[in-house]
Design a protein around this motif. Structure first.
Motif, PDB file in Angstrom:
ATOM      1  N   LEU A   1       0.815  -1.210   0.000  1.00 50.12           N
ATOM      2  CA  LEU A   1       0.000   0.000   0.000  1.00 50.12           C
ATOM      3  C   LEU A   1       0.850   1.262   0.000  1.00 50.12           C
ATOM      4  O   LEU A   1       0.355   2.348   0.256  1.00 50.12           O
ATOM      5  N   GLY A   2       2.144   1.103  -0.291  1.00 55.19           N
ATOM      6  CA  GLY A   2       3.030   2.254  -0.312  1.00 55.19           C
ATOM      7  C   GLY A   2       3.633   2.532   1.047  1.00 55.19           C
ATOM      8  O   GLY A   2       3.513   1.734   1.981  1.00 55.19           O
ATOM      9  N   PRO A   3       4.288   3.661   1.191  1.00 54.58           N
ATOM     10  CA  PRO A   3       4.926   3.995   2.462  1.00 54.58           C
ATOM     11  C   PRO A   3       3.897   4.191   3.567  1.00 54.58           C
ATOM     12  O   PRO A   3       2.762   4.600   3.311  1.00 54.58           O
ATOM     13  N   VAL A   4       4.307   3.893   4.788  1.00 53.01           N
ATOM     14  CA  VAL A   4       3.453   4.058   5.960  1.00 53.01           C
ATOM     15  C   VAL A   4       4.256   4.761   7.038  1.00 53.01           C
ATOM     16  O   VAL A   4       5.417   4.430   7.285  1.00 53.01           O
ATOM     17  N   LEU A   5       3.646   5.754   7.670  1.00 50.30           N
ATOM     18  CA  LEU A   5       4.217   6.379   8.848  1.00 50.30           C
ATOM     19  C   LEU A   5       3.360   5.975  10.033  1.00 50.30           C
ATOM     20  O   LEU A   5       2.124   5.879   9.909  1.00 50.30           O
ATOM     21  N   GLY A   6       3.977   5.710  11.167  1.00 46.04           N
ATOM     22  CA  GLY A   6       3.201   5.267  12.312  1.00 46.04           C
ATOM     23  C   GLY A   6       3.820   5.681  13.623  1.00 46.04           C
ATOM     24  O   GLY A   6       4.983   6.097  13.691  1.00 46.04           O
ATOM     25  N   HIS A   7       3.035   5.565  14.667  1.00 49.84           N
ATOM     26  CA  HIS A   7       3.522   5.814  16.016  1.00 49.84           C
ATOM     27  C   HIS A   7       2.515   5.216  16.989  1.00 49.84           C
ATOM     28  O   HIS A   7       1.362   4.954  16.643  1.00 49.84           O
ATOM     29  N   SER A   8       2.985   4.976  18.197  1.00 47.16           N
ATOM     30  CA  SER A   8       2.111   4.484  19.245  1.00 47.16           C
ATOM     31  C   SER A   8       2.350   5.282  20.506  1.00 47.16           C
ATOM     32  O   SER A   8       3.396   5.921  20.669  1.00 47.16           O
ATOM     33  N   GLY A   9       1.367   5.271  21.395  1.00 47.38           N
ATOM     34  CA  GLY A   9       1.516   5.977  22.658  1.00 47.38           C
ATOM     35  C   GLY A   9       0.813   5.237  23.767  1.00 47.38           C
ATOM     36  O   GLY A   9      -0.317   4.769  23.605  1.00 47.38           O
ATOM     37  N   SER A  10       1.504   5.113  24.896  1.00 44.19           N
ATOM     38  CA  SER A  10       0.903   4.443  26.046  1.00 44.19           C
ATOM     39  C   SER A  10       1.511   4.964  27.337  1.00 44.19           C
ATOM     40  O   SER A  10       2.723   5.179  27.423  1.00 44.19           O
ATOM     41  N   ASN A  11       0.674   5.163  28.343  1.00 44.73           N
ATOM     42  CA  ASN A  11       1.176   5.440  29.686  1.00 44.73           C
ATOM     43  C   ASN A  11       1.020   4.198  30.567  1.00 44.73           C
ATOM     44  O   ASN A  11       0.985   4.295  31.786  1.00 44.73           O
ATOM     45  N   THR A  12       0.938   3.044  29.927  1.00 49.24           N
ATOM     46  CA  THR A  12       0.753   1.702  30.506  1.00 49.24           C
ATOM     47  C   THR A  12      -0.680   1.462  30.975  1.00 49.24           C
ATOM     48  O   THR A  12      -0.970   0.415  31.531  1.00 49.24           O
ATOM     49  N   MET A  13      -1.588   2.402  30.713  1.00 47.82           N
ATOM     50  CA  MET A  13      -3.006   2.203  31.005  1.00 47.82           C
ATOM     51  C   MET A  13      -3.841   2.320  29.732  1.00 47.82           C
ATOM     52  O   MET A  13      -4.838   1.634  29.572  1.00 47.82           O
ATOM     53  N   TRP A  14      -3.437   3.195  28.854  1.00 46.29           N
ATOM     54  CA  TRP A  14      -4.070   3.410  27.565  1.00 46.29           C
ATOM     55  C   TRP A  14      -3.097   2.989  26.467  1.00 46.29           C
ATOM     56  O   TRP A  14      -1.882   2.907  26.699  1.00 46.29           O
ATOM     57  N   LEU A  15      -3.614   2.781  25.284  1.00 45.23           N
ATOM     58  CA  LEU A  15      -2.772   2.550  24.114  1.00 45.23           C
ATOM     59  C   LEU A  15      -3.440   3.188  22.902  1.00 45.23           C
ATOM     60  O   LEU A  15      -4.623   2.935  22.639  1.00 45.23           O
ATOM     61  N   SER A  16      -2.688   4.014  22.208  1.00 48.36           N
ATOM     62  CA  SER A  16      -3.172   4.658  20.985  1.00 48.36           C
ATOM     63  C   SER A  16      -2.218   4.333  19.854  1.00 48.36           C
ATOM     64  O   SER A  16      -0.995   4.450  20.000  1.00 48.36           O
TER      65      SER A  16
END
Length: 368
Positions: A309-324
């Motif tokens: 699907l071509g290039p992908v940019l990504g990131h994740s975030g968590s404070n160990t209670m939530w995950l985005s």
């Protein structure tokens, strides 16, 4: 307890995309969100897909705001996005550059003239770009004691960040300058630099400048745990999900804001990020691998090897209670965000797989 920030960008990449499929109907997407949440054992799950025009192609939420409450999560509820704050902190600085209030290439002594005299010589040539790309030489985090003593601090967050800058910039770097080391501390010190710019413009600090000038008002953006709606969860001693509430125990210390304490509802978040799909010079810079094309990280964005699907940019975030999780597919014109209020490694795997399925469902065609 110390809350480590999640930096597993590559692990959340769309590495194994399923075969392209037709876009999910509203009912199909809701059924899928329900199934993913139940199979992964999550308290709540939300997903949104937006195109380059900011049009919502799919939105669904499932589960409870608080475990055992029977209070269903709502589409407009805010979710804590953790380290996905970082790309927006870099964007805020970029907007200041556009306005002539800041400069790319500024060094730490230029960013902190008030601290320059006591700064270690090793920091003299470290730039704002190196802070945003995790190549400054700063440690991953402040010392554990800082987390333990500052969770309930009444000291202004800008003063706390200045104290950290004074402490860590007065001694030699923890790592090798120019070498990648994921650093929340680096973004906190970048935040301290933005605090100074904010004050010169009549704003109290980074947070006030961010909420007043970068994101639209009235959409649910804020810092710290959401004060209404969804709550973050952690496992108790018996392995059961337990809400962490809305107080100081529900997040990292507030001074960590520039590195990862934002919350925002799904749709405003995705619509805002859709501007990266029609980028101007600032967005282009923030999405360009740093310091060169061999890097797999830009400024708050992880660079994922191109696939079907071509290039992908990504990131994740968590404070160990939530995950985005956030994924940007420029050639497909898609922003995909999947969030949960119950972090675990199983959750991370489930969100990654689900993001890949959504990419395959909403993509228009395979890349050459």
């Amino acid at each position: 307890m110390f809350r480590s920030m999640m930096a597993a960008v590559a692990a959340l990449g769309l590495m194994a995309l399923p075969t392209l499929a037709a876009p999910l109907t509203e009912v199909e997407l809701q059924e899928k969100v329900d199934t993913v949440r139940e199979e992964a054992g999550l308290v709540a799950l939300g997903a949104v897909v937006v195109d380059a025009d900011g049009e919502v192609l799919g939105l669904a939420v499932s589960g409870e705001r608080r475990k055992g409450s029977g209070d269903a999560v709502q589409p407009g509820d805010a979710w804590h996005i953790g380290s996905n704050t970082k790309m927006l902190t870099a964007l805020l600085y970029g907007r200041l550059v556009e306005q002539g209030k800041a400069e790319w290439g500024d060094t730490l002594p230029e960013l902190f003239p008030d601290l320059a005299e006591d700064m270690s010589p090793a920091w003299q040539d470290v730039t704002i770009e190196q802070l945003f790309s995790h190549r400054s030489g700063l440690a991953a985090n402040p010392a554990t004691t800082w987390f333990l003593t500052h969770r309930d601090s009444k000291e202004p967050v800008e003063a706390q960040r200045t104290e950290l800058a004074q402490k860590y910039l007065s001694k030699a770097p923890d790592g090798k300058v120019g070498t990648f080391q994921y650093s929340n501390l680096g973004y906190m010190i970048a935040g301290a630099a933005i605090d100074r710019i904010a004050e010169r413009q009549g704003y109290e600090n980074y947070e006030a400048l961010f909420l007043s000038t970068l994101v639209p008002e009235g959409e649910g953006w804020g810092f710290g745990p959401p004060q209404e709606g969804v709550e973050g969860h952690a496992r108790n001693l018996f392995g059961q999900w337990k809400s962490k509430g809305k107080g100081s125990a529900a997040d990292n210390p507030a001074a960590l804001g520039p590195a990862g304490t934002l919350h925002v509802p799904l749709v405003p978040h995705a619509v805002f990020l859709s501007r990266f799909l029609t980028p101007g010079p600032t967005e282009e810079k923030l999405m360009t691998p740093y310091p060169d094309a061999d890097s797999d990280y830009a400024f708050g964005w992880g660079m994922i090897p191109p696939g079907k699907l071509g290039p992908v940019l990504g990131h994740s975030g968590s404070n160990t209670m939530w995950l985005s999780t956030v994924h940007l597919l420029p050639e497909q014109g898609l922003v995909i965000i999947v969030n949960t209020n119950s972090f675990s490694q199983k959750a991370a795997s489930a969100l990654n797989s689900f993001s890949a399925e959504l990419a395959a469902s909403y993509a228009s065609e395979e890349s050459d």
